[in-house]
Scaffold this active site. Structure first.
Site, PDB file in Angstrom:
ATOM      1  N   ASP A  16       0.862  -1.190   0.000  1.00  0.00           N
ATOM      2  CA  ASP A  16       0.000   0.000   0.000  1.00  0.00           C
ATOM      3  C   ASP A  16       0.894   1.233   0.000  1.00  0.00           C
ATOM      4  O   ASP A  16       1.700   1.415   0.925  1.00  0.00           O
ATOM      5  CB  ASP A  16      -0.875  -0.033   1.262  1.00  0.00           C
ATOM      6  CG  ASP A  16      -1.889   1.102   1.292  1.00  0.00           C
ATOM      7  OD1 ASP A  16      -1.661   2.154   0.655  1.00  0.00           O
ATOM      8  OD2 ASP A  16      -2.914   0.939   1.963  1.00  0.00           O
ATOM      9  N   ASN A  30      -6.509  13.267 -10.250  1.00  0.00           N
ATOM     10  CA  ASN A  30      -7.170  13.714 -11.476  1.00  0.00           C
ATOM     11  C   ASN A  30      -7.029  15.230 -11.530  1.00  0.00           C
ATOM     12  O   ASN A  30      -6.586  15.859 -10.566  1.00  0.00           O
ATOM     13  CB  ASN A  30      -8.630  13.254 -11.539  1.00  0.00           C
ATOM     14  CG  ASN A  30      -9.427  13.751 -10.363  1.00  0.00           C
ATOM     15  OD1 ASN A  30      -9.470  14.957 -10.084  1.00  0.00           O
ATOM     16  ND2 ASN A  30     -10.064  12.849  -9.631  1.00  0.00           N
ATOM     17  N   GLY A  38      -9.448   5.023  -6.090  1.00  0.00           N
ATOM     18  CA  GLY A  38      -8.147   4.373  -6.191  1.00  0.00           C
ATOM     19  C   GLY A  38      -7.137   4.921  -5.206  1.00  0.00           C
ATOM     20  O   GLY A  38      -7.452   5.191  -4.038  1.00  0.00           O
ATOM     21  N   VAL A  39      -5.934   5.105  -5.668  1.00  0.00           N
ATOM     22  CA  VAL A  39      -4.844   5.527  -4.799  1.00  0.00           C
ATOM     23  C   VAL A  39      -5.096   6.949  -4.273  1.00  0.00           C
ATOM     24  O   VAL A  39      -4.757   7.274  -3.133  1.00  0.00           O
ATOM     25  CB  VAL A  39      -3.489   5.349  -5.530  1.00  0.00           C
ATOM     26  CG1 VAL A  39      -3.250   6.393  -6.579  1.00  0.00           C
ATOM     27  CG2 VAL A  39      -2.350   5.290  -4.542  1.00  0.00           C
ATOM     28  N   ASP A  40      -5.723   7.778  -5.092  1.00  0.00           N
ATOM     29  CA  ASP A  40      -6.086   9.146  -4.694  1.00  0.00           C
ATOM     30  C   ASP A  40      -6.979   9.126  -3.450  1.00  0.00           C
ATOM     31  O   ASP A  40      -6.708   9.820  -2.452  1.00  0.00           O
ATOM     32  CB  ASP A  40      -6.826   9.791  -5.883  1.00  0.00           C
ATOM     33  CG  ASP A  40      -6.948  11.297  -5.784  1.00  0.00           C
ATOM     34  OD1 ASP A  40      -6.441  11.881  -4.813  1.00  0.00           O
ATOM     35  OD2 ASP A  40      -7.568  11.880  -6.694  1.00  0.00           O
ATOM     36  N   SER A 129      -1.882   5.812 -13.904  1.00  0.00           N
ATOM     37  CA  SER A 129      -2.771   5.604 -15.070  1.00  0.00           C
ATOM     38  C   SER A 129      -3.216   4.165 -15.308  1.00  0.00           C
ATOM     39  O   SER A 129      -4.024   3.926 -16.202  1.00  0.00           O
ATOM     40  CB  SER A 129      -2.143   6.132 -16.379  1.00  0.00           C
ATOM     41  OG  SER A 129      -2.245   7.529 -16.446  1.00  0.00           O
ATOM     42  N   GLY A 131      -4.962   2.180 -13.416  1.00  0.00           N
ATOM     43  CA  GLY A 131      -6.212   1.787 -12.777  1.00  0.00           C
ATOM     44  C   GLY A 131      -7.375   2.328 -13.594  1.00  0.00           C
ATOM     45  O   GLY A 131      -7.590   1.922 -14.749  1.00  0.00           O
ATOM     46  N   ALA A 132      -8.082   3.281 -13.012  1.00  0.00           N
ATOM     47  CA  ALA A 132      -9.262   3.858 -13.665  1.00  0.00           C
ATOM     48  C   ALA A 132      -8.934   4.458 -15.035  1.00  0.00           C
ATOM     49  O   ALA A 132      -9.793   4.492 -15.925  1.00  0.00           O
ATOM     50  CB  ALA A 132      -9.872   4.927 -12.757  1.00  0.00           C
ATOM     51  N   TYR A 133      -7.700   4.919 -15.220  1.00  0.00           N
ATOM     52  CA  TYR A 133      -7.333   5.582 -16.484  1.00  0.00           C
ATOM     53  C   TYR A 133      -6.944   4.612 -17.592  1.00  0.00           C
ATOM     54  O   TYR A 133      -6.640   5.039 -18.716  1.00  0.00           O
ATOM     55  CB  TYR A 133      -6.253   6.637 -16.251  1.00  0.00           C
ATOM     56  CG  TYR A 133      -6.792   7.947 -15.672  1.00  0.00           C
ATOM     57  CD1 TYR A 133      -8.136   8.081 -15.339  1.00  0.00           C
ATOM     58  CD2 TYR A 133      -5.970   9.038 -15.459  1.00  0.00           C
ATOM     59  CE1 TYR A 133      -8.639   9.260 -14.814  1.00  0.00           C
ATOM     60  CE2 TYR A 133      -6.462  10.235 -14.939  1.00  0.00           C
ATOM     61  CZ  TYR A 133      -7.804  10.342 -14.613  1.00  0.00           C
ATOM     62  OH  TYR A 133      -8.287  11.520 -14.099  1.00  0.00           O
TER      63      TYR A 133
HETATM   64  P1  ADP Z   1      -5.358   6.162 -12.373  1.00  0.00           P
HETATM   65  O1  ADP Z   1      -6.634   6.957 -12.372  1.00  0.00           O
HETATM   66  O2  ADP Z   1      -4.129   7.039 -12.626  1.00  0.00           O
HETATM   67  O3  ADP Z   1      -5.420   4.965 -13.251  1.00  0.00           O
HETATM   68  P2  ADP Z   1      -5.838   4.556  -9.957  1.00  0.00           P
HETATM   69  O4  ADP Z   1      -5.707   4.996  -8.539  1.00  0.00           O
HETATM   70  O5  ADP Z   1      -7.187   4.174 -10.446  1.00  0.00           O
HETATM   71  O6  ADP Z   1      -5.156   5.719 -10.842  1.00  0.00           O
HETATM   72  O7  ADP Z   1      -4.876   3.333 -10.205  1.00  0.00           O
HETATM   73  C1  ADP Z   1      -3.476   3.406 -10.323  1.00  0.00           C
HETATM   74  C2  ADP Z   1      -2.845   2.158  -9.753  1.00  0.00           C
HETATM   75  O8  ADP Z   1      -2.788   2.295  -8.339  1.00  0.00           O
HETATM   76  C3  ADP Z   1      -3.629   0.880 -10.034  1.00  0.00           C
HETATM   77  O9  ADP Z   1      -2.719  -0.071 -10.585  1.00  0.00           O
HETATM   78  C4  ADP Z   1      -4.131   0.433  -8.658  1.00  0.00           C
HETATM   79  O10 ADP Z   1      -4.103  -0.965  -8.515  1.00  0.00           O
HETATM   80  C5  ADP Z   1      -3.122   1.063  -7.723  1.00  0.00           C
HETATM   81  N1  ADP Z   1      -3.545   1.371  -6.350  1.00  0.00           N
HETATM   82  C6  ADP Z   1      -4.783   1.665  -5.868  1.00  0.00           C
HETATM   83  N2  ADP Z   1      -4.732   1.910  -4.547  1.00  0.00           N
HETATM   84  C7  ADP Z   1      -3.431   1.780  -4.165  1.00  0.00           C
HETATM   85  C8  ADP Z   1      -2.706   1.878  -2.938  1.00  0.00           C
HETATM   86  N3  ADP Z   1      -3.316   2.199  -1.808  1.00  0.00           N
HETATM   87  N4  ADP Z   1      -1.355   1.659  -2.958  1.00  0.00           N
HETATM   88  C9  ADP Z   1      -0.708   1.354  -4.108  1.00  0.00           C
HETATM   89  N5  ADP Z   1      -1.322   1.243  -5.290  1.00  0.00           N
HETATM   90  C10 ADP Z   1      -2.668   1.445  -5.321  1.00  0.00           C
END
Ligand code: ADP
Length: 177
Positions: A16, A30, A38-40, A129, A131-133
């Protein structure tokens, strides 16, 4: 998983991102800078309201139309173990007139540039990028690895690439060369 490259100056691991004790973690934000999933979402939940407050101030004073893709800004880390958060906006895959790779690379480069300008030397990144992107992970891997290799040769920094799952981390290592 935990693998080291470039004499230990690059660590690729699963975990994490919000657990990382570093000078700065990078947020895959974003363009609104006002939080998301997600990570945000994880960063704002754990880091607390001080981060969002600084993001709102940055929006109001410097980026009223939102942070452009590939650019980066820095805030406090609030309650996170990391001292700072660097917010960057990854490309939404397939929406950038063929410039996806260039913009993804810019996220890593501009985040490190901002860290160095602030005298920060250990920086942990999520997989921007992918994940959701929608950026395909196997396609992002060599772009990120090359960008990171260049940055390590240009600056005396230590970087961590933190993948949420074990399989994402090992797939990165498999596809990065
Ligand atoms: P984006 O919108 O840039 O794609 P996301 O947050 O949707 O960003 O996803 C980016 C990556 O971060 C994904 O591969 C997801 O699995 C990963 N992710 C989500 N939460 C966490 C976290 N707490 N720690 C590390 N990686 C994470």
């Amino acid at each position: 998983m935990h693998e080291e490259f470039f004499d230990g100056r690059l660590i690729v691991k699963s975990g994490d991102l919000t657990d990382e004790t570093v000078d700065a973690i990078v947020n895959a934000a974003n363009s609104t800078l006002l939080g998301g999933g997600g990570v945000d979402g994880a960063i704002h939940r754990r880091g607390g309201p001080a981060i969002l407050k600084e993001c709102r101030d940055i929006r109001a004073t410097r980026y009223p139309d939102g942070l452009p893709t590939g650019e980066a800004v820095i805030t406090t880390g609030g309650n996170l173990p990391a001292r700072h958060v660097i917010h960057t906006v990854g490309p939404i895959y397939g929406m950038n007139a063929g410039r996806d790779a260039e913009l993804l690379e810019a996220c890593y480069r501009n985040s490190v540039k901002l860290a160095v300008e602030n005298d920060l030397s250990t920086i942990a990144f999520p997989s921007i990028s992918t994940g959701a992107y929608g950026y395909p992970k196997h396609e992002a891997a060599p772009i990120v690895f090359r960008a990171v290799a260049d940055l390590l040769s240009d600056h005396s920094i230590e970087l961590r690439l933190v993948f949420f799952s074990e399989s994402d981390a090992s797939s990165f290592v498999q596809h990065c060369a």
